[in-house]
Motif scaffolding. Structure first.
Motif, short mmCIF file in Angstrom:
data_model
loop_
_atom_site.label_atom_id
_atom_site.label_comp_id
_atom_site.label_asym_id
_atom_site.label_seq_id
_atom_site.Cartn_x
_atom_site.Cartn_y
_atom_site.Cartn_z
N ILE A 75 0.92 -1.36 0.19
CA ILE A 75 0.03 0.08 -0.22
C ILE A 75 0.80 1.32 -0.03
CG2 ILE A 75 -1.78 1.18 1.18
CD1 ILE A 75 -2.91 -1.45 2.46
N SER A 76 0.81 2.19 -0.88
CA SER A 76 1.63 3.15 -1.20
C SER A 76 0.70 4.53 -0.68
CB SER A 76 2.17 3.41 -2.30
OG SER A 76 1.10 3.44 -3.42
N SER A 77 -0.74 4.64 -0.67
CA SER A 77 -1.49 5.60 -0.39
C SER A 77 -1.47 5.97 0.91
CB SER A 77 -2.91 5.44 -1.11
OG SER A 77 -3.55 6.50 -0.49
N PRO A 78 -1.14 7.02 1.35
CA PRO A 78 -1.33 7.25 2.81
C PRO A 78 -2.76 7.53 3.43
CG PRO A 78 0.42 8.84 1.84
CD PRO A 78 -0.65 8.14 0.62
N ARG A 79 -3.72 7.85 2.59
CA ARG A 79 -5.07 7.76 3.00
C ARG A 79 -5.56 6.47 3.17
NH1 ARG A 79 -9.29 11.35 -0.38
NH2 ARG A 79 -7.74 12.97 0.32
N LEU A 80 -5.30 5.55 2.26
CA LEU A 80 -5.84 4.17 2.21
C LEU A 80 -4.90 3.51 3.38
CD1 LEU A 80 -7.12 1.68 1.12
CD2 LEU A 80 -5.44 1.51 -0.53
N LEU A 81 -3.74 3.82 3.54
CA LEU A 81 -2.94 3.16 4.63
C LEU A 81 -3.66 3.73 5.99
CD1 LEU A 81 -0.62 1.46 5.24
CD2 LEU A 81 0.92 3.60 5.49
N ASN A 82 -4.19 4.92 6.27
CA ASN A 82 -4.69 5.25 7.52
C ASN A 82 -5.90 4.62 7.67
OD1 ASN A 82 -2.76 6.94 7.92
ND2 ASN A 82 -3.78 8.63 7.19
#
Length: 201
Positions: free
Chosen positions: A161-168
């Motif tokens: 996962i590279s998207s910070p929003r998705l990671l959060n």
């Protein structure tokens, strides 16, 4: 531009600025005789502002306008490039947001399911984000097994996962699932931990 202004203002807790941007957009759209698609985008941003400020009556009114414009959007002869992305899935997502804000996750779930189906495969990052949101709301609604299946599908599809929003969103799901006493939640938490070892931090 409108979406960016609204989102930045909401994030900075300047709801008056977000509302002002929406009002200005309505005035400009009226003066330029903009079509239904443009008005649909503005109505969705208005719903976003109202939902984030807890004005659920205002959110319902804005969503009603959005649905009306969505139903007539196919009559537009010209649509600006920045408005072409909008579709019924955004109306469903905004409606789900309203119900989540109203602490009615069970009512939000069908709209989020429809949004996930409607966004399609061409917007992979957004689709994953929508599914992660659906997983969290399913968990809040007590649908633990389905919630875990949704977040696991996100992990399987996205890999690293590279998207910070998705990671959060995935991390928030893991924290919430840790408070649920079920085999599915425990297995899901372990799956998330294994996946996030390779995620960007």
């Amino acid at each position: 531009m409108l979406e960016t202004l609204v989102l930045l203002a909401i994030k900075a807790e300047r709801s008056w600025e977000a509302a002002s941007a929406v009002e200005s957009a309505y005035r400009l759209a009226g003066r330029s005789a903009a079509g239904h698609t443009v008005h649909l985008v503005i109505a969705l941003r208005a719903a976003n502002v109202a939902t984030c400020t807890g004005d659920l009556a205002g959110a319902r009114r804005a969503l009603s306008r959005a649905v009306s414009h969505q139903g007539r959007a196919d009559t537009d002869t010209e649509v600006p490039g920045w408005a072409r992305f909008v579709g019924p899935f955004e109306v469903d997502y905004a409606t789900a947001d309203m119900y989540v804000r109203a602490q009615q996750p069970k009512r939000a779930v069908p709209f989020l399911r429809a949004a996930v189906r409607g966004i399609g495969g061409n917007l992979a990052r957004n689709s994953a984000s929508y599914r992660a949101r659906l997983a969290g709301v399913l968990l809040d609604a007590g649908e633990v097994d389905e919630a875990c299946a949704e977040i696991s599908a996100v992990l399987d599809i996205c890999g690293r996962i590279s998207s910070p929003r998705l990671l959060n969103k995935v991390r928030a799901f893991r924290r919430a699932a840790a408070r649920v006493d079920s085999p599915a939640a425990r297995a899901c938490g372990e799956h998330i931990r294994e996946t996030l070892r390779g995620a960007v931090t």
